[in-house]
Design a protein around this motif. Structure first.
Motif, PDB file in Angstrom:
ATOM      1  N   PRO A 248      44.814  15.574 -44.843  1.00  0.00           N
ATOM      2  CA  PRO A 248      43.641  16.447 -44.811  1.00  0.00           C
ATOM      3  C   PRO A 248      42.317  15.681 -44.780  1.00  0.00           C
ATOM      4  N   SER A 249      42.222  14.646 -45.570  1.00  0.00           N
ATOM      5  CA  SER A 249      40.955  13.922 -45.624  1.00  0.00           C
ATOM      6  C   SER A 249      40.627  13.267 -44.282  1.00  0.00           C
ATOM      7  N   GLU A 250      41.677  12.842 -43.574  1.00  0.00           N
ATOM      8  CA  GLU A 250      41.463  12.221 -42.267  1.00  0.00           C
ATOM      9  C   GLU A 250      40.992  13.258 -41.244  1.00  0.00           C
ATOM     10  N   ILE A 251      41.676  14.387 -41.241  1.00  0.00           N
ATOM     11  CA  ILE A 251      41.304  15.437 -40.305  1.00  0.00           C
ATOM     12  C   ILE A 251      39.869  15.871 -40.583  1.00  0.00           C
ATOM     13  N   TYR A 252      39.595  16.079 -41.840  1.00  0.00           N
ATOM     14  CA  TYR A 252      38.254  16.513 -42.217  1.00  0.00           C
ATOM     15  C   TYR A 252      37.219  15.492 -41.774  1.00  0.00           C
ATOM     16  N   GLY A 253      37.464  14.250 -42.101  1.00  0.00           N
ATOM     17  CA  GLY A 253      36.527  13.181 -41.764  1.00  0.00           C
ATOM     18  C   GLY A 253      36.332  13.019 -40.269  1.00  0.00           C
ATOM     19  N   LYS A 254      37.422  13.103 -39.541  1.00  0.00           N
ATOM     20  CA  LYS A 254      37.309  12.934 -38.096  1.00  0.00           C
ATOM     21  C   LYS A 254      36.522  14.077 -37.470  1.00  0.00           C
ATOM     22  N   ILE A 255      36.741  15.271 -37.977  1.00  0.00           N
ATOM     23  CA  ILE A 255      35.990  16.405 -37.451  1.00  0.00           C
ATOM     24  C   ILE A 255      34.499  16.215 -37.741  1.00  0.00           C
ATOM     25  N   MET A 256      34.194  15.759 -38.929  1.00  0.00           N
ATOM     26  CA  MET A 256      32.792  15.585 -39.292  1.00  0.00           C
ATOM     27  C   MET A 256      32.092  14.533 -38.452  1.00  0.00           C
ATOM     28  N   SER A 257      32.867  13.625 -37.911  1.00  0.00           N
ATOM     29  CA  SER A 257      32.230  12.544 -37.158  1.00  0.00           C
ATOM     30  C   SER A 257      32.071  12.853 -35.681  1.00  0.00           C
ATOM     31  N   LYS A 287      29.803  22.415 -38.821  1.00  0.00           N
ATOM     32  CA  LYS A 287      30.838  21.399 -38.664  1.00  0.00           C
ATOM     33  C   LYS A 287      31.766  21.385 -39.867  1.00  0.00           C
ATOM     34  N   GLN A 288      31.164  21.613 -41.025  1.00  0.00           N
ATOM     35  CA  GLN A 288      32.003  21.646 -42.219  1.00  0.00           C
ATOM     36  C   GLN A 288      32.958  22.833 -42.191  1.00  0.00           C
ATOM     37  N   ARG A 289      32.433  23.926 -41.679  1.00  0.00           N
ATOM     38  CA  ARG A 289      33.290  25.100 -41.595  1.00  0.00           C
ATOM     39  C   ARG A 289      34.451  24.851 -40.635  1.00  0.00           C
ATOM     40  N   LEU A 290      34.139  24.197 -39.538  1.00  0.00           N
ATOM     41  CA  LEU A 290      35.179  23.860 -38.562  1.00  0.00           C
ATOM     42  C   LEU A 290      36.234  22.963 -39.202  1.00  0.00           C
ATOM     43  N   ALA A 291      35.755  21.948 -39.887  1.00  0.00           N
ATOM     44  CA  ALA A 291      36.675  21.002 -40.520  1.00  0.00           C
ATOM     45  C   ALA A 291      37.555  21.722 -41.539  1.00  0.00           C
ATOM     46  N   ARG A 292      36.940  22.594 -42.315  1.00  0.00           N
ATOM     47  CA  ARG A 292      37.689  23.363 -43.309  1.00  0.00           C
ATOM     48  C   ARG A 292      38.746  24.229 -42.641  1.00  0.00           C
ATOM     49  N   THR A 293      38.310  24.939 -41.610  1.00  0.00           N
ATOM     50  CA  THR A 293      39.212  25.848 -40.912  1.00  0.00           C
ATOM     51  C   THR A 293      40.444  25.120 -40.385  1.00  0.00           C
ATOM     52  N   LEU A 294      40.195  23.956 -39.802  1.00  0.00           N
ATOM     53  CA  LEU A 294      41.306  23.248 -39.187  1.00  0.00           C
ATOM     54  C   LEU A 294      42.227  22.610 -40.216  1.00  0.00           C
ATOM     55  N   VAL A 295      41.646  22.091 -41.277  1.00  0.00           N
ATOM     56  CA  VAL A 295      42.503  21.529 -42.331  1.00  0.00           C
ATOM     57  C   VAL A 295      43.352  22.654 -42.918  1.00  0.00           C
ATOM     58  N   ALA A 296      42.712  23.797 -43.114  1.00  0.00           N
ATOM     59  CA  ALA A 296      43.427  24.928 -43.698  1.00  0.00           C
ATOM     60  C   ALA A 296      44.576  25.368 -42.795  1.00  0.00           C
TER      61      ALA A 296
END
Length: 396
Positions: A248-257, A287-296
């Motif tokens: 999750p942390s990787e997906i989140y981080g990559k989305i944020m970048s 972007k945070q919402r996107l990252a959250r959505t995808l990790v979820a």
RNA sequence: GGAGAGAUAGCAAAGUGGUUAAAUGCACCUGACUGUAAAUCAGGCGGCUUAUGCCUUCGGAGGUUCGAAUCCUCCUCUCUCCA
């Protein structure tokens, strides 16, 4: 069930081409669950977000009450699909194919509804074709039509090799559509040609054998998702991908970048969120919402929340990650360069020196200036390289 | 079957006997600035040691030369034209 119009609206989101909308509408009007084919070539065991664009579309079909026919190209994988390839893809052994297919299945169901999915292996029918049938199949297409195809043409013009057997791929994939009686086929734009061949073959085979299709399959092409670099298409070999099995942390981080432009693209292709809503949001919030959505989607809401909290803490507040890998080294004292090379934090000793010289290395939050520094490992030491590599080291 | 062209670092693409570890661009890495965004700026980008060098790289194997990515031979692969 939703109205035809509603279904069409959902289905059309993000697609590049729908061939044809009228036919799709007609099929939908029949009111039966449509057979939506997706063919996967099990040559890349890791599904990434690029593939998930198509998976997401398939899932939408399922949510509308249709069925997905997941054709695993275990037979065709041994041919090697030329689509979008700049050079001939290597052929896989049956063992590799089988292993990849298993991995594929596991990952696909992170998005697809297992209960509305049929899995089919194309060797089941392809390996049974005899010479007569193969020649019949081959006779339905011509070399010049094959060469009209963009990627063959490109390779042709760029003087890159094209193997004869690659010509077989579109025919064989098209034949899959005949076998599984596909109503719709979804694929990347790079698959357009192959899918269209499927349409024609279904027409040609109509009436023959047990196939009784009213209308050949509708072809839906989805864009190839750009990778995290925002330019080239997402692919493992380019290293610009986000894998669905990444933590999750990787997906989140990559989305944020990813860039803001790319973010909107990801929203369109990977979520249901109305694009107007995205536009109205602050880019970072969005972007945070996107990252959250995808990790979820691939994990859980909790995992998404945790990833977000961690991200904020590490990168906004400059704190350390919650979990940092701890490793033990046999020596009590080590030169910093040896240490970095040993732990693979640096690619080589030269690279380690380079990083130190550039001020990218710290031990216990102290920037290392001297590459002769000796690190005492009797206690635990925190090594940081760049912004995102952390490691705890101790003697033991 | 015949004639010709080509294979350079992750990719693209210069370089045709020494000053070339190999121009340039992209990608990538570090630092600054930020929203770990984009853009921008500074630096880096074979390895080993250090700041002096040394070693290994230009499809593969040999050879010529004081010296070759650069010349020669053979091999492998690719492409073009002709048949």
């Amino acid at each position: 069930m939703k109205s035809i119009e509603e279904q069409l609206a959902i289905i059309k989101r993000g697609v590049v081409e729908l061939i044809s909308e009228d036919e799709l509408a007609a099929k939908l009007k029949e009111g039966r669950p449509l057979r939506v084919k997706w063919g996967a070539d099990p040559s890349a065991p890791d599904i990434h977000f690029g593939h998930s664009v198509i998976l997401h579309k398939l899932r939408q079909f399922q949510d509308l009450g249709h069925r997905v026919i997941f054709v695993i190209g275990d037979f065709t994988a041994r041919i090697g699909d030329p689509s979008g390839q700049s050079k001939t893809r290597k052929q896989l052994t049956p063992e590799e194919v089988e292993q990849n297919a298993q991995t594929y299945k596991e990952q696909v169901f992170k998005v697809l509804d297992k209960n509305a999915t049929e899995v089919a292996y194309n060797h089941n029918w392809l390996s049974k074709l005899n010479m007569n049938e193969i020649f019949e199949l081959l006779s339905k297409y011509t070399v010049s039509r094959m060469l009209e195809r963009d990627d063959f043409m490109n390779r042709f013009e760029k003087e890159r090799p094209i193997s004869i057997h690659e010509f077989l791929y579109p025919l064989v994939q098209g034949y899959d559509s005949v076998e599984v009686k596909a109503d719709v086929e979804v694929g990347g734009t790079d698959q357009k040609f192959n899918m269209l061949v499927g349409r024609e073959l279904q027409r040609d085979y109509k009436g023959k054998s047990q196939v009784t299709l009213v209308m050949p399959q509708v072809v839906i092409t989805m864009p190839l998702l750009e990778g995290t670099d925002g330019v080239q298409k997402m692919s493992k070999s380019l290293g610009n991908y986000i894998g669905v099995t990444e933590p999750p942390s990787e997906i989140y981080g990559k989305i944020m970048s990813i860039s803001d432009t790319l973010m909107r693209r990801y929203y369109e292709l990977l979520t249901e969120v109305p694009l107007g809503e995205v536009k109205a949001m602050h880019p970072k919030q969005a972007k945070q919402r996107l990252a959250r959505t995808l990790v979820a989607r691939f994990y859980s809401d909790q995992a998404a929340a945790a990833a977000e909290a961690e991200f904020e803490s590490v990168f906004k507040e400059g704190k350390l990650p919650q979990e940092i890998e701890l490793i033990s080294l046999p020596k009590k004292e080590m030169n910093i360069v040896d240490l970095l090379a040993e732990t693979k934090l640096a690619a080589s000793r030269t690279d380690a020196r380079r990083l130190i010289r550039q001020g990218g290395v710290s031990v216990n939050e102290q920037i290392v200036k001297d590459d002769k520094l000796s690190v005492n490992l009797s206690g635990e030491r925190l090594i940081k390289v760049g912004k995102r590599k952390f490691l705890r080291i101790r003697h033991g």
